[in-house]
Write an enzyme that holds these catalytic residues in place. Sequence first.
Site, PDB file in Angstrom:
ATOM      1  CB  THR A   1      11.029 -14.263  12.245  1.00  0.00           C
ATOM      2  OG1 THR A   1      11.152 -13.370  13.838  1.00  0.00           O
ATOM      3  CG2 THR A   1      12.694 -13.920  11.594  1.00  0.00           C
TER       4      THR A   1
ATOM      5  CD  GLU B   1      11.868  -1.972   4.282  1.00  0.00           C
ATOM      6  OE1 GLU B   1      10.478  -2.789   3.887  1.00  0.00           O
ATOM      7  OE2 GLU B   1      12.802  -1.912   4.854  1.00  0.00           O
TER       8      GLU B   1
ATOM      9  CG  HIS C   1       3.293  -3.282   4.786  1.00  0.00           C
ATOM     10  ND1 HIS C   1       2.967  -2.810   3.362  1.00  0.00           N
ATOM     11  CD2 HIS C   1       4.548  -3.282   4.564  1.00  0.00           C
ATOM     12  CE1 HIS C   1       3.693  -3.330   2.882  1.00  0.00           C
ATOM     13  NE2 HIS C   1       4.733  -3.584   3.817  1.00  0.00           N
TER      14      HIS C   1
ATOM     15  NE  ARG D   1       5.600  -0.003   5.991  1.00  0.00           N
ATOM     16  CZ  ARG D   1       6.224  -1.105   6.294  1.00  0.00           C
ATOM     17  NH1 ARG D   1       6.004  -1.807   7.959  1.00  0.00           N
ATOM     18  NH2 ARG D   1       7.869  -1.938   5.732  1.00  0.00           N
TER      19      ARG D   1
ATOM     20  CG  HIS E   1       3.556  -4.741   9.170  1.00  0.00           C
ATOM     21  ND1 HIS E   1       3.042  -6.287   8.381  1.00  0.00           N
ATOM     22  CD2 HIS E   1       4.380  -4.505   8.620  1.00  0.00           C
ATOM     23  CE1 HIS E   1       4.237  -6.237   8.062  1.00  0.00           C
ATOM     24  NE2 HIS E   1       5.090  -5.021   8.321  1.00  0.00           N
TER      25      HIS E   1
ATOM     26  NE  ARG F   1       7.777  -2.005  12.333  1.00  0.00           N
ATOM     27  CZ  ARG F   1       8.302  -2.666  11.065  1.00  0.00           C
ATOM     28  NH1 ARG F   1       9.472  -3.867  11.060  1.00  0.00           N
ATOM     29  NH2 ARG F   1       7.172  -2.744  10.355  1.00  0.00           N
TER      30      ARG F   1
ATOM     31  CB  SER G   1      10.500  -4.881  13.675  1.00  0.00           C
ATOM     32  OG  SER G   1      10.968  -4.635  12.055  1.00  0.00           O
TER      33      SER G   1
HETATM   34  C1  SIN Z   1       8.240  -5.022   4.230  1.00  0.00           C
HETATM   35  O1  SIN Z   1       8.833  -5.547   3.441  1.00  0.00           O
HETATM   36  O2  SIN Z   1       7.807  -3.818   3.379  1.00  0.00           O
HETATM   37  C2  SIN Z   1       8.154  -4.900   5.706  1.00  0.00           C
HETATM   38  C3  SIN Z   1       9.272  -4.897   6.189  1.00  0.00           C
HETATM   39  C4  SIN Z   1       9.045  -4.239   7.493  1.00  0.00           C
HETATM   40  O3  SIN Z   1       7.701  -3.927   8.230  1.00  0.00           O
HETATM   41  O4  SIN Z   1      10.091  -3.690   8.198  1.00  0.00           O
END
Ligand code: SIN
Length: 552
Positions: free
Chosen positions: A42, A113, A241, A287, A348, A383, A388
Amino acid sequence: MRIEKDFLIIGSGVAGLTFALKVADFGSVAIITKDELEESATKYAQGGIASVMTDDDSCDLHATDTLEAGRGICKEDVVRIICREGPTRVRELINLGAQFTRTAEKDYHLSREGGHSKHRILHANDLTGWEIERTLIEAVKSKKNIEIFPYHMVIDLISRARLDTSVSLCGSEDELVGMYVLDANKNQVCTFVGKSVILASGGAGKVYLYTSNPDTATGDGIAIAYRAGAKIANMEFFQFHPTCLYHPKAKSFLISETLRGEGGILRLKDGETFMEKYHTLGCLAPRDVVARAIDFEMKKSGDDCVYLDATHIEGYRCRERFPNIYQACLNFGFDMTKEPVPVVPAAHYMCGGLVVDVNGQTNIRRFFSSGEVCYSGLHGANRLASNSLLEGLVLSHRAAAKAIECVKDSFPSELARSIPEWDSGSAVDSDESVVVSHNWDEIRRLMWNYVGIVRSNKRLHRAQRRIRLLLDEIKEYYWNFTITKDTLELRNIAITAELIIKGALERKESRGLHFNLDYPDVDDENWARDTVFQGKPQPLITKTREKTISND
Ligand code: SIN
């Protein structure tokens, strides 16, 4: 030493701490965490927390985006509940004191995102996780009946089935009553007894050679739950990631996806863009698509990395919005306002995990789970970014309500009294710790090479043969030598690796995060479902540690 509490919590990230706060007024609480209290995944979350905060967005849209990313195997009811209840849980966090970034007009600044159709990522610049962790820790420390056990690592869970092997219990007939825990500072094993247990120990990125995860992410929760007879699902869905800093000393430092959300562009060495060839959303594609595209381009060109270009984002905006990333890149010699930074994908997020229902209940009584270690059905095969932290908040809230009911049920005190003290038997201190470091490296390398972003049957079988040999060796080492944190982590990471390989071999299709060259297509007819493996509760043997024990 024996410690008795109503609620035992394993892990101190968003899921564990949220649960602690929710149950603290209903009984005594222990938070067991293997490092210092604040050390969890976290703390390192950069991007933010996805939550519907504006009128032009809706929980239905958030759910649709989540289902789309999950490629047909999310549990729709769970997705809808989490998207719907999320905003209330986020407001609770704000009321506790979490400070999220605001615009000049004092509204929350919302980022975007990959895979999100709206700007809905609440953030504290690029240190969102730290802000959430800080807020929760402050609140937890103000509660008198929460006791914190830092540098304590769970060895094994203690259940009815493991204590009394004369009866054959499985799943919901079984119940947890406690756990053995290594106090790493004192090198001593304590017995914790509890009326309910929540496992919120985070993920397993360290199973791979390159990962954005902290060193604590060694799959402990998956392994201890599996050894206790819990159901584990979809471990083949490990999220890579796309953009971690490529530098020998950077330890795969994450460059948040929100940088692409603010306009960052992926380029090859010669400056050419490439994501438009792979997805209509280009650099903001989900992703799995971006990570595979980068992997493909790197393999094609033979280059070690691709580049993330943020030079067209005004300098001050870049520095203000991403102060942590900007500084980290600068420390490694890259000024991201002036030059594209080299990036590579890295492991990731573990999208599979310990199977729970929408209240965080596992298949074993008195045993709950929340956060990255669990599989609730929110993420499915992939995801959606920033979902998360939201899952941790909602599931822990719901699990707390059930755990409060559970501690009111009659507790099998007689059974708990029968838990033997830990006894190391004839185990001696190791004179060959090189076994631990060697096997650790071998597992991480074989997982990266054979069970990475692109898989094949041949590579997976090769990985399975290797991991079986390693597991035998680790088992022998575990029984012969005195327990240390390193040995426990090695045993856990090996079991987690085996479950990832088993899941990847079982799923004979490509879906979401799992891509197998031998089955490149989605097979909805046969595989629109989870891969599930259930552990067999093993007899609890604390003493003698005889080499004849074969079922560990
Ligand atoms: C990121 O900041 O790219 C990660 C965010 C995530 O994995 O939820």
